[in-house]
Design a protein around this motif. Structure first.
Motif, mmCIF file in Angstrom:
data_model
loop_
_atom_site.group_PDB
_atom_site.id
_atom_site.type_symbol
_atom_site.label_atom_id
_atom_site.label_comp_id
_atom_site.label_asym_id
_atom_site.label_seq_id
_atom_site.Cartn_x
_atom_site.Cartn_y
_atom_site.Cartn_z
ATOM 1 N N ASP A 113 0.852 -1.191 0.000
ATOM 2 C CA ASP A 113 0.000 0.000 0.000
ATOM 3 C C ASP A 113 0.890 1.243 0.000
ATOM 4 O O ASP A 113 2.127 1.147 0.044
ATOM 5 N N TRP A 114 0.272 2.400 -0.065
ATOM 6 C CA TRP A 114 1.021 3.654 -0.133
ATOM 7 C C TRP A 114 1.807 3.902 1.151
ATOM 8 O O TRP A 114 2.908 4.456 1.120
ATOM 9 N N TRP A 139 6.061 1.571 -7.572
ATOM 10 C CA TRP A 139 4.749 1.496 -6.928
ATOM 11 C C TRP A 139 3.662 1.198 -7.971
ATOM 12 O O TRP A 139 3.762 1.591 -9.127
ATOM 13 N N GLN A 141 -0.558 1.137 -7.903
ATOM 14 C CA GLN A 141 -1.814 1.276 -7.155
ATOM 15 C C GLN A 141 -2.784 0.141 -7.446
ATOM 16 O O GLN A 141 -3.699 -0.120 -6.648
ATOM 17 N N TRP A 144 -2.961 -2.306 -4.629
ATOM 18 C CA TRP A 144 -3.366 -1.832 -3.316
ATOM 19 C C TRP A 144 -4.849 -2.065 -3.087
ATOM 20 O O TRP A 144 -5.625 -2.190 -4.059
ATOM 21 N N HIS A 147 -7.043 0.526 -4.972
ATOM 22 C CA HIS A 147 -6.712 0.686 -6.405
ATOM 23 C C HIS A 147 -6.663 2.154 -6.842
ATOM 24 O O HIS A 147 -6.783 2.448 -8.033
ATOM 25 N N TYR A 149 -4.939 6.139 -7.008
ATOM 26 C CA TYR A 149 -3.687 6.885 -6.960
ATOM 27 C C TYR A 149 -3.520 7.525 -5.582
ATOM 28 O O TYR A 149 -4.499 8.008 -4.988
ATOM 29 N N PRO A 150 -2.303 7.592 -5.064
ATOM 30 C CA PRO A 150 -2.068 8.294 -3.795
ATOM 31 C C PRO A 150 -1.989 9.799 -4.037
ATOM 32 O O PRO A 150 -2.058 10.262 -5.176
ATOM 33 N N ARG A 168 5.856 5.365 -11.126
ATOM 34 C CA ARG A 168 5.040 4.160 -11.113
ATOM 35 C C ARG A 168 5.811 3.023 -11.782
ATOM 36 O O ARG A 168 6.764 3.255 -12.511
#
Length: 555
Positions: A113-114, A139, A141, A144, A147, A149-150, A168
């Motif tokens: 995860d982020w 990374w 997403q 995660w 799903h 974007y952070p 990414r």
């Protein structure tokens, strides 16, 4: 007494000794002899030999143990102990320099995860306090829970005075903290062709997609010669350990190539490389008037362009909207006229045009332009890199003008987890888009050969994982049990050709590398398991015993 009579008078043991002595001294000298192997030559008939001899870095002879040992001699004799021997593996599409650089940045691959990604950035910063920039990659997403974007809020708090840029996994999106955005003068609402600067409630989130990432990367200080050497030699070490002896590096600038050439000429960089120039005017001015550049280990002949982005970041250009983002089709990174101009400029040169195209719209645009200028069968070997989603009506455009699809089997087994979300519905029906995605057998049928690569560092550098994904259409976890869209699986022979001779052919190197044949460079790898015979469950356990470039063992 006549000489013949003298011999006849001698005991039989002496005559035998004399004959053996003469035979020994009639042997041809070699720099290396390999024997007692199961040598997959990957020649035109896929023949299997036992031994070969090497002289001056090239294959001198191939044959049985008896033939080679009776006719050649060397102080360097390698007993393969009946293990399989393959031509040195070739990656038809990778980012060798970028991979090497990434080995010295924050590793964000497989973050759950982020929060974990941020923790890794913090740890890296503590271990490398002198770094002017914090860079990382990997990374995703899509792996995660949400799903999504952070945003850069946490990064900006933790590093208010140090710029951070984290790419990414596919390199087609990145997140930058507030300091990096400030230094690059990125503002909310900023528009850029072929890219997106994401905002939420009128504020920058830090997410940059495709061409927008360059707003940051272009202000980062250039690398030093010491940086290049550190990156390239580290990449080389890891690749040799995987049996890779030739790498296709896609999209470099002239100064990158000069550093590679220098290190090769100095004998520090042994990896053979086929390089595609980045689609940049500075590269064209330097290379087009002189033509392709060739040395023993370096060939600069390709031009790499980008039609669209990636499916994972929804930048791939689709004919119908994304199933999980209604009204959004992705985008081209440049107008269609740009690719037309590029093709027109290159069609009468010796340079090979290689265009990244992932979405069915992106592929159609490029195929249309290629067919306009190539006009029928040819040997220019213009390539489409990835060719992931192809409309069912467009497959024939590859074969019609000998366009080469260059594919990466592990992309299919990485993307399959969320691919239905992206492509599962559309104007072409619920499954047609899916069935025309990662369609390697259909693409192979177009020209009867298909180069395979990894696109590392987007995927793992392992050519064995490429082989496994191509044949069994499963990821390294063995998922899914029945394979992903098995109607497009390749045979073992096709997969081995894809990572050897067909990859060489895609780089115009098939007369030099890619098979174990007389006159070719003696690049080969010895493994502990026979990829062509062992059970599916044993393939990913296969280990490289030795890698050779010429007669020199490099691993």
């Amino acid at each position: 007494m006549p000489y013949l009579e003298m011999i006849m008078c001698k005991p039989a043991s002496f005559i035998l000794f004399l004959l053996m002595f003469c035979a020994c001294h009639n042997k041809q000298p070699a720099d290396l002899i390999l024997h007692k192997g199961k040598v997959y030559t990957v020649d035109s008939v896929f023949s299997i030999a036992q031994a070969f001899a090497v002289k001056d870095g090239k294959i001198l002879a191939v044959g049985s143990n008896e033939h080679i040992l009776n006719n050649y001699e060397s102080a360097n004799v390698v007993d393969a102990h009946q293990m399989p021997v393959y031509p040195g593996f070739i990656d038809a599409h990778a980012h060798f320099l970028g991979y090497g650089r990434g080995l010295f940045e924050v590793n964000l691959y497989d973050c759950k995860d982020w929060d974990e990604a941020v923790e890794r950035v913090e740890a890296f910063a503590k271990e490398h306090p002198g770094e002017q920039w914090i860079r990382g990659r990997g990374w995703d997403q899509n792996k995660w829970p949400d799903h999504a974007y952070p945003d850069n809020v946490e990064l900006s708090k933790l590093f208010p005075d140090k710029p951070v840029l984290l790419q990414r996994v596919d390199g087609h999106a990145a997140i930058a903290n507030a300091k990096a955005l400030e230094l690059a003068h990125v503002t909310a609402g900023q528009k850029i062709e072929g890219g997106e600067v994401e905002t939420k409630d009128g504020k920058l989130t830090g997410i940059l997609i495709d061409n927008a990432v360059e707003l940051i990367t272009k202000i980062i200080h250039p690398a030093s010669k010491a940086d290049y050497e550190k990156w390239l030699l580290a990449a080389q070490k890891n690749c040799f350990a995987q049996g890779l002896t030739t790498i296709t590096d896609c999209g470099l600038m002239y100064n990158d190539i000069e550093m590679i050439d220098t290190l090769q000429q100095q004998g520090k960089l042994q990896m053979r490389m086929y390089v595609m120039l980045a689609d940049d005017t500075a590269n064209f001015r330097r290379y087009l008037p002189k033509g392709p550049y060739k040395t023993d280990k370096l060939f600069v002949k390709g031009i790499k362009a980008y039609a669209d982005g990636a499916l994972g970041s929804r930048g791939a250009c689709l004919l119908a909207p994304y199933s999980d983002k209604p009204g959004w089709n992705g985008f081209l990174l440049s107008p269609a006229s740009h690719f037309d101009s590029l093709a027109q400029m290159l069609v009468n040169t010796d340079f090979q045009l290689c265009t990244h195209a992932i979405g069915d719209s992106g592929n159609r645009v490029v195929l249309t332009v290629y067919n306009k200028y190539l006009k029928g069968k040819n040997d220019k070997r213009w390539r489409i890199e990835h060719a992931q989603v192809v409309n069912e009506n467009d497959f024939g455009l590859f074969g019609k003008t000998s366009v080469i699809p260059s594919v990466q089997p592990t992309h299919a087994t990485s993307d399959m987890y969320w691919l239905m979300d992206r492509l599962g519905a559309g104007t072409f029906g619920p499954n047609v888009r899916m069935l025309c995605s990662y369609a390697y057998k259909q693409l192979l049928q177009q020209n009867s050969w298909l180069p395979l690569g990894t696109d590392f560092p987007v995927e793992d550098i392992s050519p064995i994982k490429t082989f496994y994904a191509a044949v069994f259409r499963k990821d390294a976890k063995g998922f899914p049990a029945g394979g992903f869209q098995m109607e497009n699986a390749l045979t073992r022979e096709q997969a081995l050709r894809g990572i050897t001779i067909w990859a060489a052919k895609a780089d115009f190197l098939e007369k030099e590398v890619g098979s174990i044949e007389v006159g070719k460079k003696a690049d080969f790898v010895i493994m502990d398991k026979d990829l062509m015979k062992v059970g599916e469950g044993e393939i990913l356990k296969a280990k490289v015993i030795a890698t050779y470039v010429g007669e020199k063992r490099v691993y």
